[in-house]
Design an enzyme around this catalytic site. Structure first.
Site, PDB file in Angstrom:
ATOM      1  N   ARG A 220       0.829  -1.214   0.000  1.00 48.92           N
ATOM      2  CA  ARG A 220       0.000   0.000   0.000  1.00 48.92           C
ATOM      3  C   ARG A 220       0.862   1.262   0.000  1.00 48.92           C
ATOM      4  NH1 ARG A 220      -1.732   1.594   6.076  1.00 48.92           N
ATOM      5  NH2 ARG A 220      -0.100   0.464   7.199  1.00 48.92           N
TER       6      ARG A 220
ATOM      7  N   GLU B 101     -18.620   4.273  -0.374  1.00 47.21           N
ATOM      8  CA  GLU B 101     -17.836   3.543  -1.372  1.00 47.21           C
ATOM      9  C   GLU B 101     -18.576   3.349  -2.693  1.00 47.21           C
ATOM     10  OE1 GLU B 101     -16.388   2.657   2.709  1.00 47.21           O
ATOM     11  OE2 GLU B 101     -18.360   2.563   1.754  1.00 47.21           O
TER      12      GLU B 101
ATOM     13  N   PHE C 260     -14.509  -3.114   1.699  1.00 47.59           N
ATOM     14  CA  PHE C 260     -15.523  -2.142   1.302  1.00 47.59           C
ATOM     15  C   PHE C 260     -15.543  -1.929  -0.213  1.00 47.59           C
ATOM     16  CE2 PHE C 260     -13.921  -0.298   5.502  1.00 47.59           C
ATOM     17  CZ  PHE C 260     -14.701  -1.152   6.247  1.00 47.59           C
TER      18      PHE C 260
ATOM     19  N   HIS D 161      -5.522  -3.351   2.531  1.00 47.27           N
ATOM     20  CA  HIS D 161      -5.908  -4.096   3.726  1.00 47.27           C
ATOM     21  C   HIS D 161      -6.657  -5.385   3.380  1.00 47.27           C
ATOM     22  CE1 HIS D 161      -4.687  -0.312   5.398  1.00 47.27           C
ATOM     23  NE2 HIS D 161      -4.945  -0.683   6.642  1.00 47.27           N
TER      24      HIS D 161
ATOM     25  N   ASP E 230      -7.564  -5.923  13.046  1.00 47.81           N
ATOM     26  CA  ASP E 230      -8.898  -5.465  12.624  1.00 47.81           C
ATOM     27  C   ASP E 230      -9.917  -6.603  12.612  1.00 47.81           C
ATOM     28  OD1 ASP E 230      -7.743  -3.029  12.362  1.00 47.81           O
ATOM     29  OD2 ASP E 230      -8.038  -2.831  10.201  1.00 47.81           O
TER      30      ASP E 230
ATOM     31  N   ARG F 146      -1.744  -4.326   4.036  1.00 51.07           N
ATOM     32  CA  ARG F 146      -1.384  -3.433   5.131  1.00 51.07           C
ATOM     33  C   ARG F 146       0.023  -3.731   5.659  1.00 51.07           C
ATOM     34  NH1 ARG F 146      -4.430  -3.637  11.035  1.00 51.07           N
ATOM     35  NH2 ARG F 146      -3.483  -1.766  11.952  1.00 51.07           N
TER      36      ARG F 146
END
Length: 308
Positions: free
Chosen positions: A8, A56, A81, A107, A115, A165
């Site tokens: 990322r 989104e 998402f 992610h 998470d 991530r």
């Protein structure tokens, strides 16, 4: 493999490179610029950056509209998402009309860690792969993420780029990158290990462990899941007679199934998929979660040994 950089992070910095090269490149994010690293583009080119908020589906539709004006939109949010919540808009507003939008989602996979299962997207490759005309790319490290981002700016049509991530080893600096063309990183005649994303470095380490036991493994970086490099897959399956796929994704619908689709009924070989079984992720430190799901080098090596 000294440096560790998240894909990322490399993506975010590559966007700044693109911004300087091409004034048609625009970037959209869904209130996560600090996490997806599009913040770098925002700082450099604020007039071409659009924060769409936690919306989104709207972001994807706006990107579709911008593409009809000759712009090259890069859309980013978490994979859960972007590939999940906005699926209908990705399918109907971007892929169906074949609009030139780049969906670069961060992610992904269980390496998201703390998470937890709600945010650890382990089905995004399957969701994107099944959409007609969608190109699906999973860079192995930061160097390849940069190359993929730059390549997508010149690529015509909808595409999905999977980003992570977790900071991981950088090792593809000297490797070429061509959409749809796999890279053979290690040669061996006993087993062909096809891997993608963060699992490529683990597969290389697994191959070193197998070497100590006299097992010679080929390791192939399948950075493009769709269109997959069928010629490479077929060649190494025939050469080795044993095929193992490794992915930080569900074993349903991802790299393993893409490889199986190529080989089914055409190549006589043993075949095994390593990945997340039919279950959700769970919260924990990334290293612990990867071990929990059997995705570390020593675990991969042990499975390969047991299959030979």
């Amino acid at each position: 493999m000294a440096d560790k950089i998240a894909t990322r992070e490399a993506y975010g910095k590559a966007l700044v490179e693109l911004g300087a090269q091409n004034d048609r490149v625009v970037v959209l994010d869904a209130d996560l610029a600090g996490a997806t690293m599009t913040k770098h583009f925002k700082a450099a080119y604020p007039d071409r950056f659009f924060d769409m908020g936690i919306a989104e589906a709207n972001m994807v539709n706006v990107a579709a509209g911008l593409s009809t004006m000759g712009l090259v939109p890069f859309c980013s949010t978490f994979a859960m998402f972007g590939a999940g919540r906005a699926y209908e808009q990705v399918r109907n507003s971007i892929a169906y009309p074949k609009f030139n939008v780049k969906l670069c989602m961060s992610h992904a996979g269980v390496s998201v860690g703390e998470d937890g299962g709600s945010h650890q997207c382990i089905e995004d490759l399957a969701l994107m792969r099944v959409i007609p005309g969608m190109t699906v790319i999973v860079p192995a490290d930061a160097a390849e993420a940069r190359k993929a981002t730059l390549a997508l700016a010149d690529f015509q049509g909808p595409a999905y780029l999977r980003l992570a991530r977790l900071a991981t080893p950088v090792f593809t600096d000297d490797q070429p990158f061509e959409i749809g063309k796999a890279n053979v990183l290690r040669e061996g005649g006993d087993v062909a290990i096809f891997a993608c994303g963060l699992m490529v470095s683990e597969a290389l380490e697994a191959a070193k462990l197998l070497e100590q036991d006299g097992i010679h493994a080929s390791v192939i970086n399948v950075h493009t899941i769709k269109p997959i490099d069928a010629q490479c897959v077929t060649e190494y399956a025939e050469k080795c007679g044993n095929v193992v796929t490794v992915e930080e994704h569900s074993v349903i619908g991802g790299l393993g199934d893409a490889v199986a689709d190529v080989l089914m009924g055409k190549v006589n070989c043993k075949f095994h998929k390593i990945g997340v079984q039919d279950q959700f992720g769970q919260s924990g430190k990334a290293a612990d979660v990867l071990r929990e799901y059997g995705l570390t080098a020593d675990q991969i090596a042990a499975v390969v040994k047991s299959r030979l």
